[in-house]
Design a protein around this motif. Structure first.
Motif, PDB file in Angstrom:
ATOM      1  N   LEU A   1      67.018  41.952  59.773  1.00  0.00           N
ATOM      2  CA  LEU A   1      66.382  40.645  59.660  1.00  0.00           C
ATOM      3  C   LEU A   1      64.873  40.803  59.830  1.00  0.00           C
ATOM      4  CD1 LEU A   1      66.955  37.572  59.382  1.00  0.00           C
ATOM      5  CD2 LEU A   1      67.133  37.501  61.880  1.00  0.00           C
ATOM      6  N   ASP A   2      64.143  40.680  58.718  1.00  0.00           N
ATOM      7  CA  ASP A   2      62.686  40.755  58.763  1.00  0.00           C
ATOM      8  C   ASP A   2      62.144  39.392  59.160  1.00  0.00           C
ATOM      9  OD1 ASP A   2      62.287  43.482  57.962  1.00  0.00           O
ATOM     10  OD2 ASP A   2      62.917  42.892  55.947  1.00  0.00           O
ATOM     11  N   LEU A   3      61.266  39.378  60.159  1.00  0.00           N
ATOM     12  CA  LEU A   3      60.747  38.153  60.763  1.00  0.00           C
ATOM     13  C   LEU A   3      59.245  38.088  60.535  1.00  0.00           C
ATOM     14  CD1 LEU A   3      62.720  38.744  64.047  1.00  0.00           C
ATOM     15  CD2 LEU A   3      63.294  37.019  62.309  1.00  0.00           C
ATOM     16  N   ASN A   4      58.814  37.096  59.781  1.00  0.00           N
ATOM     17  CA  ASN A   4      57.397  36.946  59.437  1.00  0.00           C
ATOM     18  C   ASN A   4      56.888  35.609  59.940  1.00  0.00           C
ATOM     19  OD1 ASN A   4      57.281  39.288  57.393  1.00  0.00           O
ATOM     20  ND2 ASN A   4      59.022  38.082  56.702  1.00  0.00           N
ATOM     21  N   VAL A   5      55.793  35.634  60.681  1.00  0.00           N
ATOM     22  CA  VAL A   5      55.152  34.385  61.092  1.00  0.00           C
ATOM     23  C   VAL A   5      53.719  34.378  60.584  1.00  0.00           C
ATOM     24  CG1 VAL A   5      56.597  33.940  63.112  1.00  0.00           C
ATOM     25  CG2 VAL A   5      54.519  35.257  63.381  1.00  0.00           C
ATOM     26  N   PHE A   6      53.300  33.195  60.174  1.00  0.00           N
ATOM     27  CA  PHE A   6      51.971  33.000  59.620  1.00  0.00           C
ATOM     28  C   PHE A   6      51.285  31.863  60.374  1.00  0.00           C
ATOM     29  CE2 PHE A   6      54.905  34.490  56.411  1.00  0.00           C
ATOM     30  CZ  PHE A   6      54.252  35.602  55.909  1.00  0.00           C
ATOM     31  N   TYR A   7      50.104  32.146  60.852  1.00  0.00           N
ATOM     32  CA  TYR A   7      49.310  31.183  61.614  1.00  0.00           C
ATOM     33  C   TYR A   7      48.954  29.985  60.738  1.00  0.00           C
ATOM     34  CZ  TYR A   7      45.158  29.354  64.025  1.00  0.00           C
ATOM     35  OH  TYR A   7      44.234  28.549  64.640  1.00  0.00           O
ATOM     36  N   ILE A   8      49.132  28.785  61.269  1.00  0.00           N
ATOM     37  CA  ILE A   8      48.659  27.567  60.609  1.00  0.00           C
ATOM     38  C   ILE A   8      47.439  27.047  61.365  1.00  0.00           C
ATOM     39  CG2 ILE A   8      49.183  25.177  59.973  1.00  0.00           C
ATOM     40  CD1 ILE A   8      52.110  26.043  59.560  1.00  0.00           C
ATOM     41  N   LYS A   9      47.616  26.765  62.662  1.00  0.00           N
ATOM     42  CA  LYS A   9      46.472  26.325  63.482  1.00  0.00           C
ATOM     43  C   LYS A   9      46.875  26.302  64.941  1.00  0.00           C
ATOM     44  CE  LYS A   9      47.182  21.314  63.227  1.00  0.00           C
ATOM     45  NZ  LYS A   9      46.611  20.032  62.872  1.00  0.00           N
ATOM     46  N   ASN A  10      45.873  26.226  65.799  1.00  0.00           N
ATOM     47  CA  ASN A  10      46.134  25.996  67.212  1.00  0.00           C
ATOM     48  C   ASN A  10      45.010  25.155  67.790  1.00  0.00           C
ATOM     49  OD1 ASN A  10      44.348  28.491  67.378  1.00  0.00           O
ATOM     50  ND2 ASN A  10      44.627  28.053  69.550  1.00  0.00           N
ATOM     51  N   LYS A  11      45.380  24.416  68.798  1.00  0.00           N
ATOM     52  CA  LYS A  11      44.422  23.595  69.531  1.00  0.00           C
ATOM     53  C   LYS A  11      44.828  23.677  70.989  1.00  0.00           C
ATOM     54  CE  LYS A  11      42.232  19.076  69.505  1.00  0.00           C
ATOM     55  NZ  LYS A  11      42.169  17.765  68.857  1.00  0.00           N
ATOM     56  N   MET A  12      43.928  24.242  71.782  1.00  0.00           N
ATOM     57  CA  MET A  12      44.195  24.486  73.199  1.00  0.00           C
ATOM     58  C   MET A  12      45.455  25.327  73.346  1.00  0.00           C
ATOM     59  SD  MET A  12      42.828  20.848  74.749  1.00  0.00           S
ATOM     60  CE  MET A  12      43.283  21.248  76.414  1.00  0.00           C
ATOM     61  N   ASN A  13      46.512  24.784  73.957  1.00  0.00           N
ATOM     62  CA  ASN A  13      47.717  25.581  74.181  1.00  0.00           C
ATOM     63  C   ASN A  13      48.848  25.264  73.195  1.00  0.00           C
ATOM     64  OD1 ASN A  13      48.265  23.056  75.203  1.00  0.00           O
ATOM     65  ND2 ASN A  13      49.498  23.815  76.884  1.00  0.00           N
ATOM     66  N   ILE A  14      48.545  24.528  72.122  1.00  0.00           N
ATOM     67  CA  ILE A  14      49.535  24.178  71.102  1.00  0.00           C
ATOM     68  C   ILE A  14      49.287  25.026  69.857  1.00  0.00           C
ATOM     69  CG2 ILE A  14      50.502  22.332  69.660  1.00  0.00           C
ATOM     70  CD1 ILE A  14      50.938  21.830  72.627  1.00  0.00           C
ATOM     71  N   TRP A  15      50.346  25.676  69.376  1.00  0.00           N
ATOM     72  CA  TRP A  15      50.256  26.569  68.213  1.00  0.00           C
ATOM     73  C   TRP A  15      51.219  26.117  67.127  1.00  0.00           C
ATOM     74  CZ3 TRP A  15      47.234  31.132  68.089  1.00  0.00           C
ATOM     75  CH2 TRP A  15      46.538  31.383  69.281  1.00  0.00           C
ATOM     76  N   ARG A  16      50.746  26.095  65.882  1.00  0.00           N
ATOM     77  CA  ARG A  16      51.599  25.803  64.721  1.00  0.00           C
ATOM     78  C   ARG A  16      51.649  27.041  63.840  1.00  0.00           C
ATOM     79  NH1 ARG A  16      50.604  21.209  61.153  1.00  0.00           N
ATOM     80  NH2 ARG A  16      52.567  21.943  60.330  1.00  0.00           N
ATOM     81  N   MET A  17      52.876  27.385  63.425  1.00  0.00           N
ATOM     82  CA  MET A  17      53.093  28.564  62.591  1.00  0.00           C
ATOM     83  C   MET A  17      54.170  28.279  61.555  1.00  0.00           C
ATOM     84  SD  MET A  17      53.038  31.428  65.563  1.00  0.00           S
ATOM     85  CE  MET A  17      53.273  30.307  66.922  1.00  0.00           C
ATOM     86  N   ARG A  18      54.138  29.064  60.516  1.00  0.00           N
ATOM     87  CA  ARG A  18      55.191  29.041  59.498  1.00  0.00           C
ATOM     88  C   ARG A  18      55.980  30.323  59.671  1.00  0.00           C
ATOM     89  NH1 ARG A  18      55.439  30.979  54.151  1.00  0.00           N
ATOM     90  NH2 ARG A  18      53.268  31.627  54.280  1.00  0.00           N
ATOM     91  N   GLY A  19      57.287  30.209  59.667  1.00  0.00           N
ATOM     92  CA  GLY A  19      58.141  31.375  59.817  1.00  0.00           C
ATOM     93  C   GLY A  19      59.011  31.582  58.595  1.00  0.00           C
ATOM     94  N   VAL A  20      59.178  32.826  58.210  1.00  0.00           N
ATOM     95  CA  VAL A  20      60.040  33.184  57.090  1.00  0.00           C
ATOM     96  C   VAL A  20      60.879  34.385  57.517  1.00  0.00           C
ATOM     97  CG1 VAL A  20      60.155  33.933  54.689  1.00  0.00           C
ATOM     98  CG2 VAL A  20      58.327  32.387  55.406  1.00  0.00           C
ATOM     99  N   ALA A  21      62.202  34.227  57.469  1.00  0.00           N
ATOM    100  CA  ALA A  21      63.124  35.319  57.774  1.00  0.00           C
ATOM    101  C   ALA A  21      63.718  35.817  56.459  1.00  0.00           C
ATOM    102  CB  ALA A  21      64.224  34.841  58.708  1.00  0.00           C
ATOM    103  N   GLU A  22      63.754  37.149  56.310  1.00  0.00           N
ATOM    104  CA  GLU A  22      64.247  37.744  55.071  1.00  0.00           C
ATOM    105  C   GLU A  22      65.216  38.879  55.375  1.00  0.00           C
ATOM    106  OE1 GLU A  22      60.258  37.329  52.288  1.00  0.00           O
ATOM    107  OE2 GLU A  22      60.541  39.162  53.461  1.00  0.00           O
ATOM    108  N   VAL A  23      66.112  39.119  54.435  1.00  0.00           N
ATOM    109  CA  VAL A  23      66.972  40.294  54.435  1.00  0.00           C
ATOM    110  C   VAL A  23      66.839  40.931  53.063  1.00  0.00           C
ATOM    111  CG1 VAL A  23      69.355  41.153  54.541  1.00  0.00           C
ATOM    112  CG2 VAL A  23      68.603  39.366  56.137  1.00  0.00           C
ATOM    113  N   ASP A  24      66.444  42.187  53.025  1.00  0.00           N
ATOM    114  CA  ASP A  24      66.255  42.908  51.759  1.00  0.00           C
ATOM    115  C   ASP A  24      65.336  42.154  50.794  1.00  0.00           C
ATOM    116  OD1 ASP A  24      67.908  45.017  52.605  1.00  0.00           O
ATOM    117  OD2 ASP A  24      69.708  43.996  51.853  1.00  0.00           O
TER     118      ASP A  24
END
Length: 153
Positions: free
Chosen positions: A111-134
């Motif tokens: 299971l390949d796990l990819n996260v991509f930064y969207i934004k953060n403000k102080m202690n709140i973080w937003r990300m996009r995640g994509v899980a892949e197999v092959d």
């Protein structure tokens, strides 16, 4: 990551995340681009406890655990970005949006796990995640997480 030394093995992952067996769902980090993304993986084996009941005779990794693996990958992105251990803090889900499950994950999959930064403000973080197999997307979504002090809980 540009240097082999920067790849995170399980020991470094355990320094940055509080999760332990049976809930640590990231085996290795293989790429990190500061301020942009982090790529990791989980080897899915039939020895995972959840396969006993999900489902007998048809083992499928629960979708919520795929999302948890992505969230832990996001936690590693944040902790590697700020370059410090959690200490008395914890990385908590605050929300999930646009979640889609595309294909089952089964024993033997990497299971390949990819996260991509969207934004953060102080202690709140937003990300996009994509899980892949092959190279095939099995799950994706956007999530929000916060770094909170354990004393505030």
């Amino acid at each position: 990551m540009t240097k082999h030394d920067d790849i995170m093995d399980i020991r470094r992952i355990m320094e940055l995340l509080p999760h332990r067996y049976p809930f640590l769902l990231v085996d290795r980090v293989v790429d990190f681009v500061a301020g942009e993304s982090l790529k990791a993986y989980k080897n899915v084996t039939f020895n995972e406890g959840f396969f006993q009941g999900h489902f007998p005779g048809l083992p499928v990794m629960p979708g919520v655990l795929i999302l948890e693996a992505l969230a832990q990958t996001g936690g590693l992105f944040v902790m590697h970005t700020i370059d410090e251990p959690l200490g008395d803090r914890v990385f908590l889900f605050a929300g999930m949006n646009k979640v889609k499950f595309r294909k089952p994950v089964v024993p033997g999959d990497k299971l390949d796990l990819n996260v991509f930064y969207i934004k953060n403000k102080m202690n709140i973080w937003r990300m996009r995640g994509v899980a892949e197999v092959d190279g095939v997307v099995v799950a994706q979504g956007e999530f929000t997480a916060s770094v909170a002090s354990k004393g505030d809980m």
